[in-house]
Every structure is written in C-alpha cells, then in structure tokens.
Design an enzyme around this catalytic site. Structure first.
Site, short mmCIF file in Angstrom:
data_model
loop_
_atom_site.label_atom_id
_atom_site.label_comp_id
_atom_site.label_asym_id
_atom_site.label_seq_id
_atom_site.Cartn_x
_atom_site.Cartn_y
_atom_site.Cartn_z
N ASP A 183 6.93 -97.75 -79.07
CA ASP A 183 7.35 -98.67 -78.07
C ASP A 183 7.97 -100.41 -78.66
O ASP A 183 8.03 -101.26 -77.39
CB ASP A 183 6.61 -98.51 -77.07
CG ASP A 183 6.39 -97.51 -76.66
OD1 ASP A 183 7.13 -96.53 -76.33
OD2 ASP A 183 5.60 -97.48 -74.87
N ASP A 237 -8.24 -92.26 -71.86
CA ASP A 237 -8.42 -91.79 -72.98
C ASP A 237 -9.56 -91.53 -71.83
O ASP A 237 -10.27 -90.57 -72.26
CB ASP A 237 -8.93 -92.06 -74.06
CG ASP A 237 -9.58 -93.81 -74.16
OD1 ASP A 237 -9.45 -94.41 -72.93
OD2 ASP A 237 -9.70 -94.49 -75.56
#
Length: 438
Positions: free
Chosen positions: A36, A184
C-alpha cells in the site's frame, strides 16, 4: 506468504531476501507482497520482486487503489486470491529463519489448529535503554503471558506477524475485519470462539527490529492500546455469550481489558498529590493512608514478573539479577512516562474515535545511534507536542518538593518515580528531535 507493506523503503529488501532463503519448495510457495506504499519504496519493492521472479519464485506485487481497512484490508484482499491452504504473515521488519516453515507447519497436523504463532526475537535489543525496556516488556508477553495462557488452555492471540494461519480458519471466523486497530486480536478471539485452537510455539523465534525512536514507540503503543480497547468493546459480550468454559471467559476478559491499567496508573498518580496534602494537613486521615503501602506490592509483582522473564532467557539467576538491576528501573519509568499518552489512546477507543492505522517506522539497523533517519519518522520539533508531559513533569516536581517539606516518605518515592518517568520521556523526545536526518 503474505507481506503487508506501507512505505518500508529501509527494510523491504531485507525481508524479501529472507523470504527467498526459506527452505521450502518453490512450487509450493506463493508470495503476496501486499504493498500500500505511496513513496519510493514501491519502485524498490518492484525491482526486487522482478529479480525473484527471474529466479523462479511465484511472487506477486499486489497494489490496491486505496488503503481501505489498512493492514486488515490488504490481508483480506490477499486472502480472497490466495491459492494455498496456509497463510504465513510477516511485517516488514521481521526476518524469518530459513527453516521457519519446516518447523511451524507440522503443528497443523491436528485439524482444529487454526494458527501457529511464533515468538518474536529482537535484533537490536541492546541498541539503547529504550529498546532494552521494550525487549523486556515483549519478552514478558511471549515468555509468560502467551505461554502461560497456551499451556492453561486459555485464549491466546495472534501477534499480527510471525505466524501462520489455516485459511479455512480465517474464513470460518469471518475473515479480516477492520473496525478495530488490532485486527489480529479481533480475529484471534472470533476464531477461538468458533472452536479453533491457536498454538503458540515459543521455541520458534523470529527476529525483528524494535523501534528505537520514541515517536515509533508511541505510535506502536497507541495502536495496540486503542485497538485493544476497540476489540474489547466489540468482543467481550460475545465472549460471555459463547459456550467456552467459565475460566476462559474470566481470563479472556482480563486479557481484553488489561489496557485500562494505564488509565488507573495516571488517575492514581495525579490524585496522590492532593491525597498527600489531605494526609499531612488532617491527622484524622493518617491511619487510612498508612494502608496505601499495599500498593507497593504492585512493584514486587512486576519485579517478579520481569525477573522470571530474564531468568528464563539467561538461564542462571546471577545473570538474571545483574540484568534486571539495569533494565527493570528503565522499563518501569518508560511505562509510567507513557501513561498519559496511553490514556489518550484508551479514551479514543472508548468514545469510538476513528483514526488511521499508523505504521511503526523501521530502519534496517541493529546497532549505532548515528544512523541517518528519514525526516518523516521524526516528531515535529514543537514544545506543544510534549506539553502534557511537561505539565505532568512540573506537577510531580512540585509533589516531590511538597513531600520533602512534609517529610512524607510514603508518597515521596512514588512521586519521584513518576517525575523520573515523565522526565525520561521528555529527554528522549527532545534528544531524538536533534538526530541527523537524510
């Protein structure tokens, strides 16, 4: 193999070199570089990928039109087109060992294993007092927290990197979601509530780079703490509605809510100053404040926690005692000095303020304080940026002088520690703002 990147010009080549050295058949390995980036690292990455493709690697440079969802969004996009049954994830500053996959993949022989998480190593742990303090804290998490919960059959969490997921587990748990900054932790709890088992392997150590700039430490801490608060708000009700055991619910709640400790540290320290005046100006309250000695047990618990961590690493008690005498005071001061910064992260998580996923700067260095640092990684040289810490430093300086005046040796050590904590943070902030830049 998924490698999420964002402006990692200093470390991308090191990561790709490490991946290319993995002892694993090329025909069974698909590498996704989820890039990105918006800076020159795109070109650096592209050139390195072309070299690896010529060497026979199945590696793709995946660029998105936007950064929707940040890291979680990139991982989810990669998940949808990944061909493999297992997904190994590495942040840009990690350096997987050549035998990483050969050591970790066998744990998936049990069908209900959804994740294998390995322990983080630190290539620059001795670079400065700041990195040594971080190393102690992270080692405590991996040596005591993760291993203790894993052996007790309690919920553990993916640490965002240096782990392997079973693809079907991620899909079954609802995929990567980006409504929190700790995607996560969020996925880990959703997967375990679905019945999947997460496995922690402390003997598999994956080296990585610790941030040595205070700005990087603050960025990392803010993301972890705010994301943890967001995840607790999202998950904790579902945890208690799930069919897991009561012990898992209780310890899972402690785990999810643990970040609130920084709020209580800051509140108790600020309120301790007027409390000291009440104690010394009104004798009727003296007996009550004598009971506050119990709070010093917190330091004993923390000391024991850190000593156990170091002892496990050093193997001998003598070496552990020598190390803890040096590092423990700094680790405590850094933790207390960051209490205001971390409390702002808590409040933003509680009120639901949305912020971008800000990456932690990495530099591909393991020694030396004279490295050239990119200007974009340094804090702006403005006194107003550190103004809250300056005010708190002055506040506790006043408290120390007041304690000396009252000869109050109950509160005085506590106020000295808080003064030193904010002083240490200010020292790092102003000294690192003068580092040489490129």
């Amino acid at each position: 193999m998924q490698l999420p990147l964002y402006n990692e010009k200093f470390v991308i080549e090191r990561l790709l070199d490490a991946v290319s050295k993995l002892n694993y058949p090329k025909e069974k390995l698909e590498i996704q570089v989820l890039d990105d980036s918006t800076d020159e690292s795109v070109l650096i990455c592209s050139n390195k990928i072309k070299q690896l493709q010529k060497s026979g690697f199945n590696i793709r440079h995946i660029k998105r039109a936007n950064r929707i969802g940040f890291k979680a969004g990139a991982l989810q996009e990669g998940l949808l087109i990944a061909k493999g049954d297992f997904l190994a994830i590495f942040d840009a500053d990690f350096i997987p060992e050549p035998d990483f996959l050969l050591k970790a993949l066998p744990y998936f022989s049990t069908p209900n294993i959804g994740l294998v998480q390995t322990r983080w190593g630190h290539i620059n742990g001795n670079q400065s007092w700041l990195t040594r303090a971080q190393e102690l804290g992270l080692n405590g998490h991996f040596i005591i927290d993760q291993e203790g919960r894993n052996k007790s059959n309690l919920f553990i969490n993916f640490n965002g990197t240096a782990g392997i997921w079973r693809k079907s587990c991620i899909v079954d748990a609802g995929g990567w979601q980006y409504d929190t900054l700790t995607e996560d932790l969020d996925l880990s709890y959703r997967a375990q509530m679905k019945g999947w088992k997460l496995c922690y392997c402390p003997h598999i150590v994956t080296p990585a780079e610790l941030p040595f700039l205070l700005n990087g430490v603050k960025t990392q801490q803010f993301r972890w703490i705010k994301g943890g608060i967001e995840t607790s708000k999202k998950i904790i009700t579902d945890l208690w509605k799930s069919e897991v055991s009561l012990s898992v619910k209780i310890f899972g709640s402690f785990h999810l809510l643990s970040n609130y400790v920084y709020l209580f540290i800051l509140m108790s320290s600020v309120l301790s100053v007027p409390a000291m005046f009440v104690k010394n100006l009104d004798p009727d309250f003296d007996l009550f404040f004598k009971l506050n000695a119990i709070f010093f047990s917190v330091f004993i618990i923390n000391f024991s926690y850190c000593l156990t961590t170091i002892w496990t690493e050093k193997n001998t008690l003598r070496e552990a005692l020598r190390e803890i005498v040096q590092v423990f005071p700094i680790a405590i001061l850094v933790s207390l000095g960051l209490s205001y910064h971390n409390t702002t992260a808590i409040f933003q998580g509680v009120i639901g303020k949305k912020t971008s996923f800000i990456r932690t700067p990495k530099f591909s260095i393991d020694t030396g304080k004279n490295a050239l640092i990119s200007n974009q990684y340094l804090s702006k040289k403005s006194i107003f940026k550190e103004l809250p810490e300056i005010i708190l430093f002055i506040y506790f300086l006043f408290a120390v002088f007041a304690g000396i005046y009252f000869m109050d040796f109950g509160f005085l050590p506590y106020h000295l520690i808080m003064l030193s904590g904010f002083g240490l943070i200010l020292y790092y902030a102003f000294s690192q703002s003068k580092l040489k830049t490129e």
